[in-house]
Design a protein around this motif. Sequence first.
Motif, PDB file in Angstrom:
ATOM      1  N   PRO A  21       0.531  -1.346  -0.211  1.00 11.67           N
ATOM      2  CA  PRO A  21       0.386   0.103  -0.614  1.00 11.67           C
ATOM      3  C   PRO A  21       1.168   1.542   0.072  1.00 11.67           C
ATOM      4  O   PRO A  21       2.180   1.668   0.248  1.00 11.67           O
ATOM      5  CB  PRO A  21      -0.938  -0.427   1.481  1.00 11.67           C
ATOM      6  N   ASP A  22       0.214   2.080  -0.432  1.00 11.59           N
ATOM      7  CA  ASP A  22       0.716   3.576   0.069  1.00 11.59           C
ATOM      8  C   ASP A  22       0.323   3.707   1.066  1.00 11.59           C
ATOM      9  O   ASP A  22      -0.041   3.530   1.285  1.00 11.59           O
ATOM     10  CB  ASP A  22       0.219   4.882  -1.172  1.00 11.59           C
ATOM     11  N   GLU A  40      -0.750   7.284   6.879  1.00 13.79           N
ATOM     12  CA  GLU A  40      -1.979   7.486   5.927  1.00 13.79           C
ATOM     13  C   GLU A  40      -1.359   5.917   5.049  1.00 13.79           C
ATOM     14  O   GLU A  40      -0.773   6.605   4.553  1.00 13.79           O
ATOM     15  CB  GLU A  40      -2.426   8.577   5.399  1.00 13.79           C
ATOM     16  N   THR A  41      -3.180   5.517   4.696  1.00 10.81           N
ATOM     17  CA  THR A  41      -2.707   4.435   3.696  1.00 10.81           C
ATOM     18  C   THR A  41      -3.674   4.090   2.717  1.00 10.81           C
ATOM     19  O   THR A  41      -4.574   4.963   3.330  1.00 10.81           O
ATOM     20  CB  THR A  41      -2.466   3.073   4.621  1.00 10.81           C
ATOM     21  N   THR A  42      -3.338   3.529   1.903  1.00 10.26           N
ATOM     22  CA  THR A  42      -4.227   4.190   0.486  1.00 10.26           C
ATOM     23  C   THR A  42      -3.858   2.793  -0.173  1.00 10.26           C
ATOM     24  O   THR A  42      -2.430   2.716  -1.083  1.00 10.26           O
ATOM     25  CB  THR A  42      -3.437   4.836  -0.432  1.00 10.26           C
ATOM     26  N   PRO A  43      -4.624   1.682  -0.285  1.00 10.27           N
ATOM     27  CA  PRO A  43      -6.459   2.044   0.638  1.00 10.27           C
ATOM     28  C   PRO A  43      -5.951   1.668   2.037  1.00 10.27           C
ATOM     29  O   PRO A  43      -4.625   1.349   2.279  1.00 10.27           O
ATOM     30  CB  PRO A  43      -7.237   0.512  -0.390  1.00 10.27           C
ATOM     31  N   ARG A  44      -6.542   1.623   3.110  1.00 12.07           N
ATOM     32  CA  ARG A  44      -6.689   1.614   4.280  1.00 12.07           C
ATOM     33  C   ARG A  44      -7.322   0.010   4.451  1.00 12.07           C
ATOM     34  O   ARG A  44      -7.239  -0.616   4.087  1.00 12.07           O
ATOM     35  CB  ARG A  44      -8.105   1.575   4.481  1.00 12.07           C
TER      36      ARG A  44
END
Length: 350
Positions: A21-22, A40-44
């Motif tokens: 994840p980002d 903060e993570t993308t996706p959660r």
Amino acid sequence: MRYLQLCSLLLALSACSTHSPDIDVACEIDLQNNYLLKWETTPRIEGEVQVYRSTDPEHFDTAKEPVATASIQTGYTVVPDSLQTYRYYFLLRFNDRYDRIVGPRAERLKYIENFRDLGGYETKNGKQIRWGKIFRSGEFNSLTANSINRIKNMGIKTLIDFRDSEDIIKTSPELGFDNVINLPGSLHYRQNLLPRLEKEELRRGDANLFMQDLYVAMVSGSKRAFKSMFNQLLVEDNYPIVLSCINGKDYTGFAVSLLLSALDIPEDVIMNDYLLSNRYFDKRRTSFDPKNCCDETQEALSLIQSADSRFLSYARDYIRQQHGSINNYLEEELGLTPEKKRQLKHLLLH
């Protein structure tokens, strides 16, 4: 039958594939000198983040217990710092799989303005500037014992000082710098500025033109200093290095913009770093007291003390007009050849 086997194989491959994840992380020092870590993570993603602490951003002892753990979903945690003696960096480990290293961008050092770490900025191809290798700052004239100890414990070896000769005050040996390298910008702009302020001759429009002219003058008038800066930045034994001038805003701000360009940092990041001086420089700390001046002079001084995007943009646009690109200027005027640029990236990026 073959169709079903193919579907089963595709499902198995899909289940086995993992996409990192980002994860964006940030660190600040709050008013109580605690470290506030945010992510903060993308996706959660769900799970746990473990936080490890070190004074050396290149080495973390993950065999020891983490200094903090938190649910990833909370998005933050606080790590207290009761001693306030060392500058800490943090490794955040997400679900025992994804590691991110971060440090505080700015330090809260009493009587030292605008001290910042350039670590963590990401290049156009995804590499990052190493934390704890290259700093920028205002001058080191007035220091508390705590500030001296904290700077000494950062292990900074080299100070590159862009102040003009009339502004130089010898740096305290207590700071423990191995090298103090004076590379004056040689524009002596304060000699021209202060009399106009004292006579209340400067207005906001005049101040804007004065600063734009100053930044353009740096392009040619200070290139000897900036060429020498890059030569010093190519010496591995000089690191960690701090770049400094009076307020850490003009000479230093322009020099840092050239360094970040050489490292292929995106334009918006370069500008955002420049504008951070508005957050970390206290305009009340000035050798000229404007309180008895007219409003127009006070407005002019306020603008001069600001990091205004127009100042830096004007100089960088001028470079492009004169040399075709920032890279051409770096190579043709400052001697930063492709080989030297590769060496600089080797030293500062990972």
